[in-house]
Design a protein around this motif. Structure first.
Motif, PDB file in Angstrom:
ATOM      1  N   ALA A 443       0.618  -1.044  -0.006  1.00 45.30           N
ATOM      2  CA  ALA A 443       0.222   0.196   0.045  1.00 45.30           C
ATOM      3  C   ALA A 443       1.026   1.207   0.155  1.00 45.30           C
ATOM      4  O   ALA A 443       1.888   1.238   1.011  1.00 45.30           O
ATOM      5  N   THR A 444       0.600   2.510  -0.893  1.00 44.53           N
ATOM      6  CA  THR A 444       1.442   3.053  -0.971  1.00 44.53           C
ATOM      7  C   THR A 444       0.916   4.180   0.175  1.00 44.53           C
ATOM      8  O   THR A 444       0.372   4.104   0.905  1.00 44.53           O
ATOM      9  N   LEU A 445       1.835   5.402   0.618  1.00 40.90           N
ATOM     10  CA  LEU A 445       1.479   6.616   1.649  1.00 40.90           C
ATOM     11  C   LEU A 445      -0.335   7.160   1.265  1.00 40.90           C
ATOM     12  O   LEU A 445      -0.840   7.543   1.891  1.00 40.90           O
ATOM     13  N   GLU A 446       0.198   7.047  -0.485  1.00 37.23           N
ATOM     14  CA  GLU A 446      -1.912   7.986  -0.201  1.00 37.23           C
ATOM     15  C   GLU A 446      -3.098   6.422   0.184  1.00 37.23           C
ATOM     16  O   GLU A 446      -4.193   6.678   0.458  1.00 37.23           O
ATOM     17  N   LEU A 471     -21.261   6.333  23.630  1.00 35.02           N
ATOM     18  CA  LEU A 471     -20.190   7.211  23.993  1.00 35.02           C
ATOM     19  C   LEU A 471     -19.949   7.205  22.907  1.00 35.02           C
ATOM     20  O   LEU A 471     -19.417   6.467  21.671  1.00 35.02           O
ATOM     21  N   SER A 472     -19.682   8.189  22.230  1.00 35.81           N
ATOM     22  CA  SER A 472     -18.782   8.798  20.638  1.00 35.81           C
ATOM     23  C   SER A 472     -17.422   9.281  21.034  1.00 35.81           C
ATOM     24  O   SER A 472     -16.571   9.082  22.256  1.00 35.81           O
ATOM     25  N   VAL A 473     -16.756   7.834  20.112  1.00 39.27           N
ATOM     26  CA  VAL A 473     -15.176   7.471  20.396  1.00 39.27           C
ATOM     27  C   VAL A 473     -14.901   7.806  18.966  1.00 39.27           C
ATOM     28  O   VAL A 473     -15.338   7.447  17.544  1.00 39.27           O
ATOM     29  N   THR A 474     -13.505   8.816  19.446  1.00 37.36           N
ATOM     30  CA  THR A 474     -12.798   8.994  17.814  1.00 37.36           C
ATOM     31  C   THR A 474     -11.155   9.322  17.908  1.00 37.36           C
ATOM     32  O   THR A 474     -10.783   8.028  18.883  1.00 37.36           O
ATOM     33  N   ALA A 475     -10.306   8.761  17.166  1.00 36.68           N
ATOM     34  CA  ALA A 475      -9.128   8.507  17.281  1.00 36.68           C
ATOM     35  C   ALA A 475      -8.502   9.710  15.942  1.00 36.68           C
ATOM     36  O   ALA A 475      -9.278  10.075  15.162  1.00 36.68           O
ATOM     37  N   SER A 476      -6.497   9.616  16.257  1.00 33.49           N
ATOM     38  CA  SER A 476      -5.890  10.298  15.863  1.00 33.49           C
ATOM     39  C   SER A 476      -5.231   9.313  14.939  1.00 33.49           C
ATOM     40  O   SER A 476      -4.903   8.068  15.964  1.00 33.49           O
ATOM     41  N   PHE A 477      -4.830   9.704  13.893  1.00 34.06           N
ATOM     42  CA  PHE A 477      -4.121   8.972  12.951  1.00 34.06           C
ATOM     43  C   PHE A 477      -3.061   9.098  12.162  1.00 34.06           C
ATOM     44  O   PHE A 477      -2.719   9.828  11.883  1.00 34.06           O
ATOM     45  N   GLY A 478      -1.650   8.604  12.388  1.00 32.44           N
ATOM     46  CA  GLY A 478      -0.163   8.710  11.813  1.00 32.44           C
ATOM     47  C   GLY A 478      -0.251   7.851  10.939  1.00 32.44           C
ATOM     48  O   GLY A 478      -0.265   6.038  11.518  1.00 32.44           O
ATOM     49  N   VAL A 479       0.094   8.460   9.794  1.00 34.31           N
ATOM     50  CA  VAL A 479       0.443   7.151   8.817  1.00 34.31           C
ATOM     51  C   VAL A 479       1.906   7.516   7.785  1.00 34.31           C
ATOM     52  O   VAL A 479       2.675   8.714   8.029  1.00 34.31           O
ATOM     53  N   THR A 480       2.782   6.744   8.513  1.00 31.20           N
ATOM     54  CA  THR A 480       3.780   6.464   7.061  1.00 31.20           C
ATOM     55  C   THR A 480       3.955   5.082   5.947  1.00 31.20           C
ATOM     56  O   THR A 480       2.841   4.503   5.869  1.00 31.20           O
ATOM     57  N   ALA A 481       4.837   5.432   5.282  1.00 27.71           N
ATOM     58  CA  ALA A 481       4.718   3.915   4.258  1.00 27.71           C
ATOM     59  C   ALA A 481       6.525   4.062   3.827  1.00 27.71           C
ATOM     60  O   ALA A 481       7.854   5.271   4.284  1.00 27.71           O
TER      61      ALA A 481
END
Length: 524
Positions: A443-446, A471-481
């Motif tokens: 999988a590419t970065l995009e 209860l509303s649950v959210t998350a924060s994402f960091g992506v790299t390749a």
């Protein structure tokens, strides 16, 4: 009378032909029948007796009748002893050689006395021709040894019959047909002989040669339809009853000959109608496919999974040859060893070693091992591997506000939502605390950023239904390749962590790529 005599001779010859055919069939199948020697000898002796009796009926003089009587006793003197030996072998009873030789002492004496009867008259005191018969027929006045011989013959037949009857309840139902055949082979000739001695047979005729046609036909039917004598089921029954392992007994052609109660419990579809079929045919009847384990040089060895009544069991399968004392192989045992509990324990230990006990996702150690292997696999082809590291937003508030039970529910909820989105081939793990990580091969970065966005949307759209409400649950994402297969796992994790930190700095609930290429935040 002449017409009846012709009919008698014809019937006797027919009986002799049947016995001779059974003898030749036993010779032909001797490799498949463990006790073929006794069966061949018994049918050969019966054939000699029957054809000798036919020639006696067709004789023209008393001297000729006497000669054929000697031939008859070459067969009839030994047949009861051989029949008893056949029964004992069927039951798995070993007869010591001295005892076996002793059992032939009376038949040998009978032959000697019949051959020399004109000198001493011990077997029959007188033999004379009947009057008013179109063809010479003889009657005798019995002597002392005739009584001894008759008692011994009856004793052998009766002993064999009683021994077989006593085994009836111990015998697998699938083998009672052949057991009944053997019982008839003992009692039918004995009954016919008794009727002859009582003088109540037609024309005072010895009917034993006629009824041997019936016993030969029964033996032949049993050999063809129930594989009689291929394996001795009575001898194995007590051993089978006590074995925990399932055992299937096969002949040289891989036909099912017997199975023990444990195998019946392991494979409830097994039944008497399957006895006599090849192993592949048995499996087709039970499962619709041929036996799934391939045959190798060491026999049939492997693992088998069987589902019956909604329950799946796993068996280790081992085969071993059954050999005679001379070393000849005449069958094999297929043992089924139940290791369902052992496999379940192995799976449990595996899950404890590889998976997070709360969420069911891979644990950190297993993820690191598999992700490094994945990077090494893709490095030669320079195919990308993308990494997504994400963190549940404000997780500490769930614990502080609603308690740790709800905090655990949030973690389980996030893992469940992720499984609905994650594709085959992805590595998904709980990296620590409220952090999760995903490795995406090829999988590419995009593509990884797009996937993280779908995962972010899925979390936002599926609130957790808890005791405290929705209860509303959210998350924060960091992506790299990885770049051209040059990045190590440690480097990729560091880059993804920087992306995650940037997503939190920007207000959380966002996807940020390591290359600082800002993607539009998709707020709920």
């Amino acid at each position: 009378m002449e017409t009846r005599l012709t009919m008698y001779i014809t019937l006797v010859v027919t009986s002799g032909v049947m016995s001779a055919f059974l003898c030749m069939y036993a010779i032909y199948k001797r490799k498949d029948v463990p006790d073929a020697r006794n069966l061949i000898l018994l049918t050969a002796l019966q054939s000699i007796y029957i054809f000798g009796f036919a020639f006696e009926l067709a004789s023209d003089s008393l001297a000729e009748i006497k000669r054929w009587i000697i031939v008859e006793y070459l067969g009839i003197a030994f047949a009861p002893v051989v029949g008893l030996m056949l029964v004992l072998r069927y039951m798995g009873k070993a007869v010591p050689r001295p005892w076996a030789l002793a059992m032939y002492a009376i038949p040998l004496t009978t032959i000697a006395l019949v051959s020399t009867n004109d000198v001493h008259g011990l077997f029959y005191k007188d033999i004379y021709l009947r009057e008013n018969t179109p063809s010479p027929m003889a009657d005798i006045v019995v002597g002392e040894w005739y009584i001894v011989h008759g008692a011994y013959t009856f004793g052998c037949l009766l002993a064999g019959g009683i021994l077989l009857i006593l085994q009836w309840k111990k015998t697998n139902k699938a083998y009672r047909k052949q057991l009944f055949t053997l019982i008839c082979g003992q009692f039918i000739p004995m009954t016919a002989s008794f009727l002859y001695l009582m003088g109540i047979t037609p024309d005072g005729m010895d009917v034993v040669p006629f009824v041997l046609c019936i016993t030969s036909a029964m033996y032949l039917w049993a050999l063809l339809s129930t594989q009689m004598l291929r394996i001795s089921p009575i001898a194995k029954e007590s051993l089978f009853e006590s074995m925990r392992e399932g055992v299937l007994v096969l002949d040289l052609s891989e036909r099912l000959i017997d199975y023990n109660p444990a195998a019946g419990r392991m494979l409830p579809e097994l039944g008497a109608p399957l006895v006599g079929l090849t192993l592949d045919s048995v499996w087709k009847r039970m499962a619709g496919t041929e036996f799934p384990i391939e045959r190798g040089l060491g026999g049939i060895n492997g693992h088998l999974r069987w589902t019956s009544g909604g329950k799946t069991s796993e068996y280790e399968v081992r085969s071993s040859l059954i050999k005679k004392r001379a070393g000849d192989t005449f069958g094999s045992l297929l043992m089924l060893i139940d290791f369902t509990e052992q496999r379940m324990l192995q799976e449990q230990l595996k899950r404890q070693a590889y998976y997070d006990s709360l969420t069911g996702a891979l644990n950190r150690a297993r993820f690191v091992m598999q992700a490094r292997a994945l990077l090494q696999e893709k490095a030669p082809s320079r195919m990308p591997v993308s990494l997504i590291l994400f963190d549940i937003d404000h997780f500490k508030r769930f614990n502080d506000t609603y308690g740790h039970e709800t905090g655990d529910a949030v973690l389980v909820h996030v893992a469940a939502v992720c499984r609905e989105v994650i594709e085959e081939g992805h590595l998904f793990a709980r990296y620590g605390g409220e952090e999760f990580v995903i490795a995406m091969p090829d999988a590419t970065l995009e593509e990884a950023c797009e996937f993280a966005g779908r995962l972010r949307d899925a979390l936002a759209e599926e609130p957790l239904l808890s005791k405290a409400g929705s209860l509303s649950v959210t998350a924060s994402f960091g992506v790299t390749a990885s770049r051209d297969g040059a990045d190590s796992l440690d480097e990729l994790l560091r880059q993804a962590d920087e992306g995650l930190y940037e997503a939190k700095r920007r207000g959380r609930d966002q996807v940020v790529a390591y290359n600082k290429k800002e993607l539009p935040a998709q707020h709920a």
